[in-house]
Every structure is written in C-alpha cells, then in structure tokens.
Design a protein around this motif. Structure first.
Motif, PDB file in Angstrom:
ATOM      1  N   LEU A   7       0.812  -1.256   0.176  1.00  0.00           N
ATOM      2  CA  LEU A   7       0.064   0.164   0.044  1.00  0.00           C
ATOM      3  C   LEU A   7       0.869   1.181   0.060  1.00  0.00           C
ATOM      4  N   ASP A   8       0.288   2.298  -0.759  1.00  0.00           N
ATOM      5  CA  ASP A   8       1.310   3.616  -0.931  1.00  0.00           C
ATOM      6  C   ASP A   8       0.848   4.429   0.225  1.00  0.00           C
ATOM      7  N   ASN A   9      -0.381   4.308   0.978  1.00  0.00           N
ATOM      8  CA  ASN A   9      -0.621   5.178   1.972  1.00  0.00           C
ATOM      9  C   ASN A   9      -1.485   4.273   2.956  1.00  0.00           C
ATOM     10  N   PRO A  10      -2.036   4.962   4.244  1.00  0.00           N
ATOM     11  CA  PRO A  10      -3.022   4.309   4.989  1.00  0.00           C
ATOM     12  C   PRO A  10      -4.339   4.081   4.396  1.00  0.00           C
ATOM     13  N   TYR A  11      -5.000   2.945   4.526  1.00  0.00           N
ATOM     14  CA  TYR A  11      -6.354   2.737   4.066  1.00  0.00           C
ATOM     15  C   TYR A  11      -7.088   2.594   5.390  1.00  0.00           C
ATOM     16  N   ARG A  12      -8.180   3.194   5.549  1.00  0.00           N
ATOM     17  CA  ARG A  12      -9.250   3.160   6.654  1.00  0.00           C
ATOM     18  C   ARG A  12     -10.141   1.938   6.855  1.00  0.00           C
ATOM     19  N   LEU A  13     -10.103   1.423   8.058  1.00  0.00           N
ATOM     20  CA  LEU A  13     -10.869   0.327   8.315  1.00  0.00           C
ATOM     21  C   LEU A  13     -12.499   0.602   8.179  1.00  0.00           C
ATOM     22  N   LYS A  14     -13.131  -0.067   7.498  1.00  0.00           N
ATOM     23  CA  LYS A  14     -14.605   0.319   7.231  1.00  0.00           C
ATOM     24  C   LYS A  14     -15.643  -0.841   8.075  1.00  0.00           C
ATOM     25  N   GLN A  15     -15.162  -2.060   7.779  1.00  0.00           N
ATOM     26  CA  GLN A  15     -15.888  -3.113   8.166  1.00  0.00           C
ATOM     27  C   GLN A  15     -15.113  -4.315   7.906  1.00  0.00           C
ATOM     28  N   PHE A  16     -15.739  -5.413   8.832  1.00  0.00           N
ATOM     29  CA  PHE A  16     -15.109  -6.730   8.545  1.00  0.00           C
ATOM     30  C   PHE A  16     -16.222  -7.750   8.525  1.00  0.00           C
ATOM     31  N   HIS A  17     -16.222  -8.938   7.776  1.00  0.00           N
ATOM     32  CA  HIS A  17     -17.343  -9.660   7.684  1.00  0.00           C
ATOM     33  C   HIS A  17     -16.614 -11.077   7.086  1.00  0.00           C
ATOM     34  N   PHE A  18     -17.530 -12.156   7.095  1.00  0.00           N
ATOM     35  CA  PHE A  18     -16.888 -13.643   6.845  1.00  0.00           C
ATOM     36  C   PHE A  18     -17.643 -14.079   5.747  1.00  0.00           C
ATOM     37  N   HIS A  19     -16.995 -15.099   5.181  1.00  0.00           N
ATOM     38  CA  HIS A  19     -17.422 -15.997   4.064  1.00  0.00           C
ATOM     39  C   HIS A  19     -17.363 -17.392   4.524  1.00  0.00           C
ATOM     40  N   TRP A  20     -18.698 -18.420   4.472  1.00  0.00           N
ATOM     41  CA  TRP A  20     -18.356 -19.625   5.082  1.00  0.00           C
ATOM     42  C   TRP A  20     -19.123 -20.619   4.292  1.00  0.00           C
ATOM     43  N   GLY A  21     -19.038 -21.980   4.617  1.00  0.00           N
ATOM     44  CA  GLY A  21     -19.921 -22.955   3.871  1.00  0.00           C
ATOM     45  C   GLY A  21     -20.958 -23.678   4.702  1.00  0.00           C
ATOM     46  N   GLU A  22     -21.591 -24.572   4.096  1.00  0.00           N
ATOM     47  CA  GLU A  22     -22.505 -25.292   5.097  1.00  0.00           C
ATOM     48  C   GLU A  22     -22.045 -26.418   5.710  1.00  0.00           C
ATOM     49  N   LYS A  23     -20.587 -26.876   5.353  1.00  0.00           N
ATOM     50  CA  LYS A  23     -19.975 -27.922   5.905  1.00  0.00           C
ATOM     51  C   LYS A  23     -18.599 -27.947   6.049  1.00  0.00           C
ATOM     52  N   GLY A  24     -17.917 -28.595   6.934  1.00  0.00           N
ATOM     53  CA  GLY A  24     -16.396 -28.751   6.917  1.00  0.00           C
ATOM     54  C   GLY A  24     -15.420 -27.960   6.302  1.00  0.00           C
ATOM     55  N   CYS A  25     -14.619 -28.383   5.231  1.00  0.00           N
ATOM     56  CA  CYS A  25     -13.502 -27.477   4.656  1.00  0.00           C
ATOM     57  C   CYS A  25     -13.806 -26.608   3.822  1.00  0.00           C
ATOM     58  N   HIS A  26     -15.385 -26.450   3.486  1.00  0.00           N
ATOM     59  CA  HIS A  26     -15.517 -25.454   2.350  1.00  0.00           C
ATOM     60  C   HIS A  26     -16.363 -24.201   2.638  1.00  0.00           C
ATOM     61  N   GLY A  27     -15.819 -23.004   2.235  1.00  0.00           N
ATOM     62  CA  GLY A  27     -16.448 -21.808   2.561  1.00  0.00           C
ATOM     63  C   GLY A  27     -15.495 -20.498   2.533  1.00  0.00           C
ATOM     64  N   SER A  28     -14.146 -20.827   2.436  1.00  0.00           N
ATOM     65  CA  SER A  28     -13.415 -19.636   2.114  1.00  0.00           C
ATOM     66  C   SER A  28     -13.614 -19.461   0.599  1.00  0.00           C
ATOM     67  N   GLU A  29     -13.087 -18.153   0.224  1.00  0.00           N
ATOM     68  CA  GLU A  29     -13.392 -17.840  -1.237  1.00  0.00           C
ATOM     69  C   GLU A  29     -11.677 -17.807  -1.674  1.00  0.00           C
ATOM     70  N   HIS A  30     -10.908 -17.511  -1.261  1.00  0.00           N
ATOM     71  CA  HIS A  30      -9.658 -17.539  -1.768  1.00  0.00           C
ATOM     72  C   HIS A  30      -9.287 -19.301  -1.448  1.00  0.00           C
ATOM     73  N   THR A  31      -8.339 -19.878  -2.116  1.00  0.00           N
ATOM     74  CA  THR A  31      -8.046 -21.255  -2.126  1.00  0.00           C
ATOM     75  C   THR A  31      -6.398 -21.265  -2.193  1.00  0.00           C
ATOM     76  N   VAL A  32      -5.809 -22.066  -1.361  1.00  0.00           N
ATOM     77  CA  VAL A  32      -4.260 -22.111  -1.339  1.00  0.00           C
ATOM     78  C   VAL A  32      -3.917 -23.658  -2.413  1.00  0.00           C
ATOM     79  N   ALA A  33      -3.344 -23.712  -3.281  1.00  0.00           N
ATOM     80  CA  ALA A  33      -3.053 -24.734  -4.047  1.00  0.00           C
ATOM     81  C   ALA A  33      -4.292 -25.611  -4.141  1.00  0.00           C
ATOM     82  N   GLY A  34      -5.343 -25.029  -4.399  1.00  0.00           N
ATOM     83  CA  GLY A  34      -6.568 -25.920  -4.597  1.00  0.00           C
ATOM     84  C   GLY A  34      -7.280 -26.234  -3.369  1.00  0.00           C
ATOM     85  N   ASN A  35      -6.819 -26.176  -2.357  1.00  0.00           N
ATOM     86  CA  ASN A  35      -7.397 -26.310  -0.932  1.00  0.00           C
ATOM     87  C   ASN A  35      -8.248 -25.059  -0.477  1.00  0.00           C
ATOM     88  N   SER A  36      -9.333 -25.380   0.142  1.00  0.00           N
ATOM     89  CA  SER A  36     -10.224 -24.256   0.712  1.00  0.00           C
ATOM     90  C   SER A  36     -10.463 -24.452   2.118  1.00  0.00           C
TER      91      SER A  36
END
Ligand SMILES: NS(=O)(=O)c1ccc2oc(=S)[nH]c2c1
Ligand SMILES: [Zn+2]
Length: 251
Positions: A80-109
């Motif tokens: 970042l070139d300058n400070p960015y102001r915190l506005k909100q935080f929120h979550f994403h999730w799934g209905e079971k187990g290990c699915h629910g994130s949006e980004h995945t890492v090497a195909g794993n969520s």
C-alpha cells in the motif's frame, strides 16, 4: 439476498458484466508460483483506537461496522502507498467442513474466510467513491480453519437477526501470529464486483471451533419478519481466472 446467492455466482455476469473482467476475485493462490518480492515491506495494522459500532446480518453475511470518520483504525505498509481506513469486517463460510473460504491455496479451501475491508481516504472522499477506483480498497483476507479441539477466538458470534450494538471490539484478536501474506490486484467478491481491491491474504489461518462455525450456519438469510427461514451458508464465490496477474509474496 437469496436472488444473489440462490441463482449463484455463475449468473452474476448478466447484471454485472465486470464479473468476467481481468482482475476478478477470489483466486486460487499457488504458493510456489507466487513471486517473492523483497521490496514488499510488512503490513502494519493500527487497530488500537478502533471503534466498532455494530454487528449486522446483512442478508448474506455477518458484518461488523466501524467508525471511519478519521484515521484511527488503518492498515498500511506492504503493497500500500498510503494508509487505508478500516470500514467493516465480515465473513464467508460454507455449510459443512472445509469448504467456505473464497480464496483457495493450491486448490485447498478453508472452512471460512474473514475480510477486513479498508478504503483509501487519502485519495477519495467516501467509501463509495473509493469502491469504484482501481486503488480504492484494501481487503485483508484471513482464513479460518476448524479445529474442534480448540476454540481460540474470544468473541462469540451473536445470532444476529438485525443490527446489534457492538462497542469496543478490537479485530486485532482475530489475527494469526504471522503476518506473512500474498498480495495481488483484484475485485469485490460480491456484486457489484468492482475491480478496486488490493488484496492482502495472510498465509497463516486462525483456528476456530466447530461450535463457533456452527453459529455462522445458524445465521439466517432472511430477517425475522419473513416466514420462510433460509439457511445462510455457501456465501462464497469460487476462484476466478488469474488472466495473467502476478501474485507476490512477502517473505
Ligand atoms: N467480499 S469483499 O470483496 O471483501 C467485499 C467488500 C466490500 C463490499 O462492498 C460491497 S457492496 N460488496 C463488497 C464485497
Ligand atoms: Zn468478503
């Protein structure tokens, strides 16, 4: 809310053609293909004076809003070139187990993903204006991993049907020990999908208990007035094409 998620991300492009743009989020992060960039400094989070205001079930996630009338809670450094102001935080999730994130890492969520949303108040006057600018937003993504043995997140997720007062909540307690991150240029992951986000995704997840995640699943898409109770789950967009973008890593 259901019309957005019910028909699913696969038809968002009809109303939001940018859904098929060149810098859409989330993406699958492949650690070994990320470019280590020594010029990337550490991310600095100044949340100590943070002033959370309320927690809301906005129909497709649970959101904690902050007072962003001044620079008391900011993220800076890293890409970042300058400070960015915190506005909100929120979550994403799934209905079971290990699915629910949006980004995945090497195909794993992961089971869930926390987004801390910040905006560039140095260059833009309002969040709305920043949300449509290519360098307008910075979102810190943190994976939540379920470990049924532990429950280390001190705050309990309220079963939020409507806006509830939540003062003095400091999101610093939601951070993992290492701030090692990947960064790339992307977009909002929900409509209007503006390509205005500098993404900073932490490599180390935070650990939550199955019980805490279960509380997310109790959240309802509909407000209390609607008779039909639709479970709020799977509110995550799948990974989008990289389209030649480079993902850089901090360490
Ligand atoms: N999921 S996310 O990309 O962090 C995100 C952040 C802020 C947003 O504001 C609207 S409107 N949609 C949004 C999506
Ligand atoms: Zn999000």
């Amino acid at each position: 809310a259901l019309r957005l998620w019910g028909s699913g991300p696969s038809v968002w492009h009809k109303n939001y053609p940018v859904a098929q743009g060149n810098r859409q989020s989330p993406i699958d992060i492949v650690p070994h293909q990320a470019l280590h960039d020594p010029s990337l400094g550490p991310v600095v989070l100044n949340y100590d004076q943070c002033t959370s205001m309320n927690i809301t079930n906005n129909g497709h996630s649970v959101v904690v809003q902050f007072d962003d009338s001044d620079d008391r809670s900011v993220i800076q450094g890293g890409p970042l070139d300058n400070p960015y102001r915190l506005k909100q935080f929120h979550f994403h999730w799934g209905e079971k187990g290990c699915h629910g994130s949006e980004h995945t890492v090497a195909g794993n969520s992961y089971a869930s993903e926390l987004h801390l949303v910040h905006w560039n108040a140095v260059k833009y006057k309002t969040f709305g204006e920043a949300a449509t600018a290519p360098d307008g937003l910075a979102v810190l993504g943190i994976f939540l991993e379920v470990n049924s043995l532990l429950s280390v997140i001190p705050f309990s997720i309220l079963l939020v049907e409507k806006k509830t007062n939540l003062k003095g909540f400091n999101p610093k307690c939601l951070l993992p020990s290492s701030l090692h991150y990947w960064t790339y240029l992307g977009s909002l992951t929900t409509p209007p999908l503006h390509e205005s986000v500098i993404w900073i995704v932490l490599r180390e997840p935070i650990i939550v208990s199955e019980k805490q995640l279960g509380k997310f699943r109790m959240l309802l898409f509909t407000g209390e007035e609607e008779d039909q109770r639709i479970r709020m789950e799977n509110n995550f967009r799948p990974p989008q094409p990289l389209k030649g973008r480079k993902v850089r890593s901090s360490i």
